[in-house]
Write an enzyme that holds these catalytic residues in place. Structure first.
Site, short mmCIF file in Angstrom:
data_model
loop_
_atom_site.label_atom_id
_atom_site.label_comp_id
_atom_site.label_asym_id
_atom_site.label_seq_id
_atom_site.Cartn_x
_atom_site.Cartn_y
_atom_site.Cartn_z
N ASP A 1 0.90 -1.28 0.10
CA ASP A 1 0.01 -0.07 0.02
C ASP A 1 0.95 1.26 -0.02
O ASP A 1 2.26 1.00 0.23
CB ASP A 1 -0.88 0.12 1.31
CG ASP A 1 -1.80 1.21 1.62
OD1 ASP A 1 -2.26 1.63 0.65
OD2 ASP A 1 -1.55 1.63 2.61
N ASP B 1 -0.30 5.04 1.15
CA ASP B 1 -0.70 6.02 2.30
C ASP B 1 -0.46 5.25 3.51
O ASP B 1 -1.15 4.32 3.74
CB ASP B 1 -1.92 6.60 2.05
CG ASP B 1 -2.28 7.43 1.08
OD1 ASP B 1 -1.26 7.76 0.40
OD2 ASP B 1 -3.41 7.63 0.59
#
Ligand SMILES: [Mg+2]
Length: 160
Positions: A11, A13
């Site tokens: 991922d 963020d």
């Protein structure tokens, strides 16, 4: 070292960098002095400190890496990957809103790598839950990606 995954997926963020690219910072981004990236408001933006070392470790192990993000700020996220020098590590990037399972179906189709051969790192429990259900080994990232967490993920994968 046990059996290695054939793909490690991150991922963005709060996994590779400590902000939401669609909310907390303002694109477009740019390079200032060497190694410093600024947002449109002139504020410095940074990766978590061990991210480059994590990606270099995987590169040295010969394990391909991809990024999967649900952000709506697709262009800003891609720009940050470029400015931070991370694109060279990434075999594939899937950046668009929607359930994270959509990103993984695309990764599976494009790489031909089965879900069971993938390892995934993400800070959100709902993504971990959804992607675990596909058969991917998933590791929750509580405070940014670290070398210790990578080691724990590789152990979890080898033991799965
Ligand atoms: Mg996240």
């Amino acid at each position: 070292m046990g059996v290695l995954p054939r793909l490690v997926v991150f991922d963005l963020d709060y996994t590779l960098w400590p902000f939401w690219v669609d909310t907390h910072v303002t694109p477009p981004f740019r390079h200032a002095s060497a190694g410093v990236v600024l947002d449109a408001g002139g504020r410095p933006v940074r990766l978590y400190p061990e991210v480059v070392a994590v990606l270099e470790r995987l590169s040295s192990l010969g394990v391909p890496v991809a990024a999967a993000s649900r952000t709506s700020e697709t262009r800003g996220a891609a720009q940050l990957l470029e400015l931070f020098g991370l694109q060279r590590f990434l075999q594939q990037t899937e950046i668009y809103p929607g359930a994270k399972t959509a990103h993984f179906h695309r990764l599976q189709q494009d790489t031909g790598i089965p879900f069971a051969q993938m390892l995934f790192f993400d800070d959100e429990p709902r993504n971990i839950q959804d992607v675990s259900n596909l058969g991917v080994t998933c590791v929750l990232v509580p405070a940014g990606m670290t070398l210790a967490l990578l080691a724990r993920g590789l152990e979890a994968f080898a033991g799965s």
